[in-house]
Design a protein around this motif. Structure first.
Motif, PDB file in Angstrom:
ATOM      1  N   SER A 164      63.485  67.359  59.088  1.00 46.35           N
ATOM      2  CA  SER A 164      63.298  67.696  57.585  1.00 46.35           C
ATOM      3  C   SER A 164      63.982  66.801  56.636  1.00 46.35           C
ATOM      4  CB  SER A 164      64.132  69.112  57.250  1.00 46.35           C
ATOM      5  OG  SER A 164      65.271  69.059  57.324  1.00 46.35           O
ATOM      6  N   LEU A 165      64.619  65.763  57.078  1.00 45.16           N
ATOM      7  CA  LEU A 165      65.352  64.839  56.355  1.00 45.16           C
ATOM      8  C   LEU A 165      64.858  63.514  56.320  1.00 45.16           C
ATOM      9  CD1 LEU A 165      69.053  65.713  56.732  1.00 45.16           C
ATOM     10  CD2 LEU A 165      67.615  66.458  54.641  1.00 45.16           C
ATOM     11  N   LEU A 166      63.746  63.324  57.165  1.00 45.56           N
ATOM     12  CA  LEU A 166      63.211  62.012  57.578  1.00 45.56           C
ATOM     13  C   LEU A 166      62.657  61.717  56.051  1.00 45.56           C
ATOM     14  CD1 LEU A 166      61.890  62.152  60.971  1.00 45.56           C
ATOM     15  CD2 LEU A 166      63.892  60.851  60.064  1.00 45.56           C
ATOM     16  N   ARG A 167      62.267  60.459  55.765  1.00 41.04           N
ATOM     17  CA  ARG A 167      61.794  60.017  54.369  1.00 41.04           C
ATOM     18  C   ARG A 167      60.957  58.748  54.719  1.00 41.04           C
ATOM     19  NH1 ARG A 167      62.190  64.050  53.522  1.00 41.04           N
ATOM     20  NH2 ARG A 167      63.460  65.541  52.210  1.00 41.04           N
ATOM     21  N   TYR A 168      60.029  58.807  53.833  1.00 40.35           N
ATOM     22  CA  TYR A 168      59.248  57.300  53.842  1.00 40.35           C
ATOM     23  C   TYR A 168      59.959  56.081  53.555  1.00 40.35           C
ATOM     24  CZ  TYR A 168      55.473  54.339  52.158  1.00 40.35           C
ATOM     25  OH  TYR A 168      54.518  53.211  51.975  1.00 40.35           O
ATOM     26  N   GLY A 204      58.358  63.114  52.111  1.00 37.21           N
ATOM     27  CA  GLY A 204      58.724  63.735  53.463  1.00 37.21           C
ATOM     28  C   GLY A 204      57.751  63.758  54.127  1.00 37.21           C
ATOM     29  N   LEU A 205      57.713  64.200  55.454  1.00 36.61           N
ATOM     30  CA  LEU A 205      56.590  64.432  56.363  1.00 36.61           C
ATOM     31  C   LEU A 205      55.628  65.388  55.961  1.00 36.61           C
ATOM     32  CD1 LEU A 205      58.778  64.434  59.725  1.00 36.61           C
ATOM     33  CD2 LEU A 205      56.591  62.823  58.966  1.00 36.61           C
ATOM     34  N   GLY A 206      55.763  66.318  55.005  1.00 36.38           N
ATOM     35  CA  GLY A 206      55.030  67.285  54.519  1.00 36.38           C
ATOM     36  C   GLY A 206      53.695  66.518  53.590  1.00 36.38           C
ATOM     37  N   ASN A 207      54.160  65.295  53.526  1.00 34.13           N
ATOM     38  CA  ASN A 207      53.233  64.470  52.506  1.00 34.13           C
ATOM     39  C   ASN A 207      52.534  63.069  53.241  1.00 34.13           C
ATOM     40  OD1 ASN A 207      51.561  64.125  50.214  1.00 34.13           O
ATOM     41  ND2 ASN A 207      52.973  62.789  49.265  1.00 34.13           N
ATOM     42  N   LEU A 208      52.823  62.962  54.589  1.00 38.57           N
ATOM     43  CA  LEU A 208      52.781  61.640  55.332  1.00 38.57           C
ATOM     44  C   LEU A 208      51.651  62.067  56.340  1.00 38.57           C
ATOM     45  CD1 LEU A 208      56.272  60.422  55.612  1.00 38.57           C
ATOM     46  CD2 LEU A 208      54.622  59.524  53.935  1.00 38.57           C
ATOM     47  N   ALA A 209      50.845  60.849  56.316  1.00 40.06           N
ATOM     48  CA  ALA A 209      49.673  60.930  57.822  1.00 40.06           C
ATOM     49  C   ALA A 209      49.749  59.490  58.124  1.00 40.06           C
ATOM     50  CB  ALA A 209      48.559  61.710  57.386  1.00 40.06           C
ATOM     51  N   LEU A 210      49.222  59.408  59.290  1.00 45.96           N
ATOM     52  CA  LEU A 210      49.121  57.876  59.949  1.00 45.96           C
ATOM     53  C   LEU A 210      47.325  57.567  59.801  1.00 45.96           C
ATOM     54  CD1 LEU A 210      50.842  58.309  63.318  1.00 45.96           C
ATOM     55  CD2 LEU A 210      51.373  56.791  61.299  1.00 45.96           C
ATOM     56  N   ARG A 213      45.538  50.826  59.035  1.00 48.41           N
ATOM     57  CA  ARG A 213      45.845  49.933  57.957  1.00 48.41           C
ATOM     58  C   ARG A 213      44.899  49.393  57.157  1.00 48.41           C
ATOM     59  NH1 ARG A 213      49.474  48.050  61.936  1.00 48.41           N
ATOM     60  NH2 ARG A 213      51.567  48.408  61.562  1.00 48.41           N
ATOM     61  N   GLU A 214      43.464  49.198  57.568  1.00 40.28           N
ATOM     62  CA  GLU A 214      42.619  48.790  56.995  1.00 40.28           C
ATOM     63  C   GLU A 214      42.188  49.704  55.844  1.00 40.28           C
ATOM     64  OE1 GLU A 214      37.701  47.769  57.942  1.00 40.28           O
ATOM     65  OE2 GLU A 214      39.052  48.195  59.462  1.00 40.28           O
ATOM     66  N   PHE A 215      42.025  51.089  56.353  1.00 42.52           N
ATOM     67  CA  PHE A 215      41.711  52.247  55.425  1.00 42.52           C
ATOM     68  C   PHE A 215      42.888  52.171  54.457  1.00 42.52           C
ATOM     69  CE2 PHE A 215      39.153  54.211  59.247  1.00 42.52           C
ATOM     70  CZ  PHE A 215      38.051  53.279  59.070  1.00 42.52           C
ATOM     71  N   ASN A 216      43.869  52.217  54.942  1.00 41.48           N
ATOM     72  CA  ASN A 216      45.183  52.627  54.154  1.00 41.48           C
ATOM     73  C   ASN A 216      45.170  51.528  53.031  1.00 41.48           C
ATOM     74  OD1 ASN A 216      47.669  53.605  53.134  1.00 41.48           O
ATOM     75  ND2 ASN A 216      48.618  53.299  55.038  1.00 41.48           N
ATOM     76  N   SER A 217      44.889  50.162  53.096  1.00 39.15           N
ATOM     77  CA  SER A 217      44.710  49.345  51.924  1.00 39.15           C
ATOM     78  C   SER A 217      43.856  49.718  50.952  1.00 39.15           C
ATOM     79  CB  SER A 217      44.666  47.795  52.393  1.00 39.15           C
ATOM     80  OG  SER A 217      43.161  47.840  53.251  1.00 39.15           O
ATOM     81  N   ALA A 277      46.128  51.298  69.812  1.00 33.60           N
ATOM     82  CA  ALA A 277      46.647  50.170  69.951  1.00 33.60           C
ATOM     83  C   ALA A 277      45.848  49.142  69.150  1.00 33.60           C
ATOM     84  CB  ALA A 277      46.731  49.796  71.599  1.00 33.60           C
ATOM     85  N   LEU A 278      44.542  49.535  69.195  1.00 33.04           N
ATOM     86  CA  LEU A 278      43.635  48.449  68.558  1.00 33.04           C
ATOM     87  C   LEU A 278      43.548  48.375  66.974  1.00 33.04           C
ATOM     88  CD1 LEU A 278      40.991  46.494  69.022  1.00 33.04           C
ATOM     89  CD2 LEU A 278      39.425  48.549  69.084  1.00 33.04           C
ATOM     90  N   ARG A 279      43.621  49.673  66.470  1.00 29.15           N
ATOM     91  CA  ARG A 279      43.461  49.427  65.008  1.00 29.15           C
ATOM     92  C   ARG A 279      44.564  49.156  64.299  1.00 29.15           C
ATOM     93  NH1 ARG A 279      38.197  49.477  65.210  1.00 29.15           N
ATOM     94  NH2 ARG A 279      37.350  51.129  66.553  1.00 29.15           N
ATOM     95  N   GLY A 280      45.678  49.592  64.617  1.00 29.08           N
ATOM     96  CA  GLY A 280      47.011  49.552  63.665  1.00 29.08           C
ATOM     97  C   GLY A 280      47.237  50.264  62.575  1.00 29.08           C
ATOM     98  N   TRP A 281      48.070  51.155  62.858  1.00 30.75           N
ATOM     99  CA  TRP A 281      48.343  52.196  61.997  1.00 30.75           C
ATOM    100  C   TRP A 281      49.593  52.223  61.036  1.00 30.75           C
ATOM    101  CZ3 TRP A 281      44.340  55.958  62.688  1.00 30.75           C
ATOM    102  CH2 TRP A 281      43.337  55.670  63.594  1.00 30.75           C
ATOM    103  N   SER A 282      49.599  52.960  59.764  1.00 27.57           N
ATOM    104  CA  SER A 282      50.602  52.969  59.215  1.00 27.57           C
ATOM    105  C   SER A 282      50.734  53.991  58.266  1.00 27.57           C
ATOM    106  CB  SER A 282      50.564  51.766  57.873  1.00 27.57           C
ATOM    107  OG  SER A 282      49.445  52.008  57.367  1.00 27.57           O
ATOM    108  N   LEU A 283      51.960  54.473  57.825  1.00 29.98           N
ATOM    109  CA  LEU A 283      52.136  55.662  57.009  1.00 29.98           C
ATOM    110  C   LEU A 283      51.441  55.482  55.966  1.00 29.98           C
ATOM    111  CD1 LEU A 283      56.040  56.213  57.677  1.00 29.98           C
ATOM    112  CD2 LEU A 283      54.295  57.709  58.571  1.00 29.98           C
ATOM    113  N   GLU A 284      50.900  56.836  55.373  1.00 25.91           N
ATOM    114  CA  GLU A 284      50.197  56.948  54.195  1.00 25.91           C
ATOM    115  C   GLU A 284      50.404  58.170  53.346  1.00 25.91           C
ATOM    116  OE1 GLU A 284      46.797  56.571  50.955  1.00 25.91           O
ATOM    117  OE2 GLU A 284      48.263  55.457  52.159  1.00 25.91           O
ATOM    118  N   HIS A 285      50.998  58.112  52.161  1.00 27.40           N
ATOM    119  CA  HIS A 285      51.064  59.492  51.520  1.00 27.40           C
ATOM    120  C   HIS A 285      49.631  60.105  51.360  1.00 27.40           C
ATOM    121  CE1 HIS A 285      54.675  57.049  49.978  1.00 27.40           C
ATOM    122  NE2 HIS A 285      55.092  58.333  49.895  1.00 27.40           N
TER     123      HIS A 285
END
Length: 608
Positions: A381-385, A517-523, A526-530, A422-430
């Motif tokens: 519950s305390l983890l943060r982006y 917090g995690l309630g507002n984060l998804a994977l 990176r290509e889409f995230n940008s 493994a192929l795509r490369g993922w990142s945290l997104e709000h």
């Protein structure tokens, strides 16, 4: 290692099963121990090869590598381990050997011993070299008549290489001791892998095959020759060799399956040969990220010498069977795949599985994931982006949620794709951006305004909000009407804040911690995230649905988020990601990963 003598005279049945034989062994560069093979004879470099082309960098690298191997051993107070050069590939001739591959190395080694002889008289290799295209090349190499260096391009490069060798020795703190050390190395622990091709082999075709794209013989090719040759020497029927060859091809084919490969390695990167992975997993220090040249082959040589080829091959077959079994077992596949994707090496899991039943191993994997996360529900519950160390844990938790969601599916054929991961490369997104990071360029600000203006116009608004909407559109149009070179950061930030407010629900009192917090984060890829970064939820949802309709790969939980899968129908507001949405999503996350969290510690004074 003391295997060279044991391997002398080894014959190798080639993979085509034609009955033709080749020889494979290790040879010292210079004569040393009387029982150890070494390079000797006359080598002929045919016209189909290019001439000598090694330059200063290649020459110095070879000497540095040999010295480095010695220095490392001295630090450990040990005798240097064997240093194995690339294979030397030859064909037998009436007057010696046709050198199909390895002329650059053999020529350089000959030149090194020529220089050493200036300090240690009598030091010399027991072989000679001659080039079909260069008359007098054998004599030139023997005498190194520097006045002839400009006679042709090969002589020029040979002379330049000798100069580089002399320069390297002159730079050592003690040139005489350096000469003694290199002489000792070449006669005691620097080997080439001697590969004598079968009689009747077309040398030009073999040369092209070895040098196409400059691909040398691999560990696995040498191991295959070793396995087939020893199976022949140990009296096995020819059908046994055919069986091994067929198994070999099957193992390589299995390991080339992209999904299987990513499951085992956590990588989508391919190799020239994948079966090397099996041999690496059977050797000591299998988790090494960087292996010395032909390290795996040397380790296999030791194993074969210590046992026999049948025992070694049986172990290879068993290892392949174990890994395929894991891949086919749905629970083990997901748990092992997750651990490997987050940094565990497969060989550690193999070792742990040896003394455990299937059920005990499955329990062990769950505990291993729990230990890796090392989190309680309160910790989660305390983890943060916005904390880099915590963000890494956020990724691990969200990946686990995705993996476990697929595993829990009623569709028994559903499998999480570790290859796509493994192929795509993922990142945290709000999921919903609130306080976007500052744009660095005016072009980025204008793109953001254009896309959000379009989304505002596509959205149906309540009558009481229409005035704010109209005012906001006018503000956006005014900013966009400015000259492209004009920068109005304050004006943009004011508009941006009003857009976020417009796309937020009434009464949503989320603070900065809620939004990070995690309630507002998804994977997200990176290509889409940008492309989606800093957009409000409504616009992100629209684009995610477009990507989904186009067949783009989305992680299942990310897709579920933007489909509002986690929110009860009575609370559905498709244009907003509200505090209710965040709470429902977060509660589901905790429920999915709860088996992998440590129990919360109840401090004294707390009660039920």
């Amino acid at each position: 290692m003391t295997l060279v003598g044991k391997l002398e005279g080894m014959t190798v049945s080639m993979q085509g099963g034609s009955g033709m034989e080749a020889t494979l062994e290790r040879r010292l560069v210079m004569q040393g121990d009387p029982d150890t093979p070494y390079l000797k004879g006359a080598f002929f470099v045919a016209a189909y090869q290019r001439g000598y082309r090694w330059g200063r960098d290649e020459v110095r690298q070879l000497l540095d590598d040999i010295k480095g191997n010695l220095t490392d051993a001295q630090k450990r107070r040990e005798f240097p381990g064997d240093y194995i050069l690339q294979p030397i590939v030859v064909l037998r001739r009436d007057d010696g050997w046709e050198l199909v591959d390895g002329q650059q190395r053999l020529t350089t080694l000959l030149l090194i011993t020529k220089y050493i002889a200036t300090t240690l008289p009598g030091s010399a290799v027991a072989y000679s070299l001659s080039y079909e295209t260069r008359e007098g090349s054998k004599q030139y190499l023997e005498n190194l008549d520097r006045s002839r260096r400009d006679e042709n391009i090969d002589f020029h490069h040979i002379a330049a290489a000798y100069d580089a060798i002399a320069e390297w020795f002159s730079e050592q703190s003690n040139a005489t001791q350096a000469a003694i050390d290199i002489h000792s190395a070449l006669s005691q622990w620097v080997y080439v892998i001697w590969y004598e091709a079968p009689p009747g082999t077309d040398p030009t075709e073999l040369f092209i095959r070895l040098n196409r794209d400059r691909i040398p013989l691999t560990d696995s090719e040498l191991i295959k020759a070793l396995v087939l040759s020893n199976s022949a020497r140990e009296g096995a029927h020819f059908s046994r060799q055919q069986e091994i060859a067929a198994q070999w091809d099957g193992f390589e084919r299995d390991l080339r399956d992209a999904q299987f490969w990513a499951f085992l390695t956590g990588s989508s990167t391919t190799r020239s040969t994948h079966i090397d992975f099996l041999f690496e997993s059977l050797t000591p220090d299998a988790g090494l990220k960087a292996r010395p040249r032909f390290w795996t082959f040397s380790q296999v040589l030791e194993q074969v010498a210590a046992t026999n080829i049948d025992a070694f091959w049986d172990e290879v077959v068993a290892r392949h069977g174990l890994l395929v079994g894991w891949y086919k077992d749905r629970e083990l596949y997901h748990r092992i795949g997750y651990l490997i994707a987050t940094g565990t090496h497969v060989t550690d899991l193999i070792e742990a599985s040896k003394s455990q039943t299937h059920s005990a191993f499955a329990t062990y994997l769950r505990q291993l994931i729990r230990n890796r996360l090392d989190l309680t529900a309160a910790d989660v519950s305390l983890l943060r982006y916005d904390d880099s160390r915590q963000a890494e844990k956020c990724v691990e938790i969200l990946l686990l949620m995705n993996v476990e969601t697929v595993l829990a599916s009623s569709d028994q054929g559903a499998r999480f794709s570790f290859f796509e991961y493994a192929l795509r490369g993922w990142s945290l997104e709000h999921i919903h951006a609130q306080n976007s990071q500052e744009f660095k360029k005016e072009e980025q600000r204008r793109d953001w305004l254009v896309s959000h203006r379009a989304k505002i116009n596509r959205t149906t608004w309540n009558t009481d909000a229409q005035g704010e909407v109209d005012a906001l559109i006018r503000g956006i149009d005014k900013h966009l009407a400015l000259p492209p070179t004009r920068t109005d950061i304050d004006g943009f930030q004011d508009i941006q804040g009003r857009v976020f407010t417009l796309f937020s629900t009434d009464g949503d009192t989320s603070d900065e911690d809620d939004l990070h917090g995690l309630g507002n984060l998804a994977l997200l890829q990176r290509e889409f995230n940008s492309k989606l970064n800093n957009a409000v939820f409504a616009l992100k949802r629209e684009r995610i649905l477009e990507l989904d309709a186009q067949g783009a790969y989305l992680l299942p939980c990310t897709r579920n988020v933007f489909l509002k899968y986690y929110t009860g129908s009575e609370d559905q507001q498709l244009s907003f990601w509200s505090s209710q949405d965040r709470a429902a999503y977060y509660d589901t996350l905790i429920a999915v990963v709860s088996d992998f969290l440590k129990p919360d510690v109840i401090t004294s004074g707390e009660s039920d």
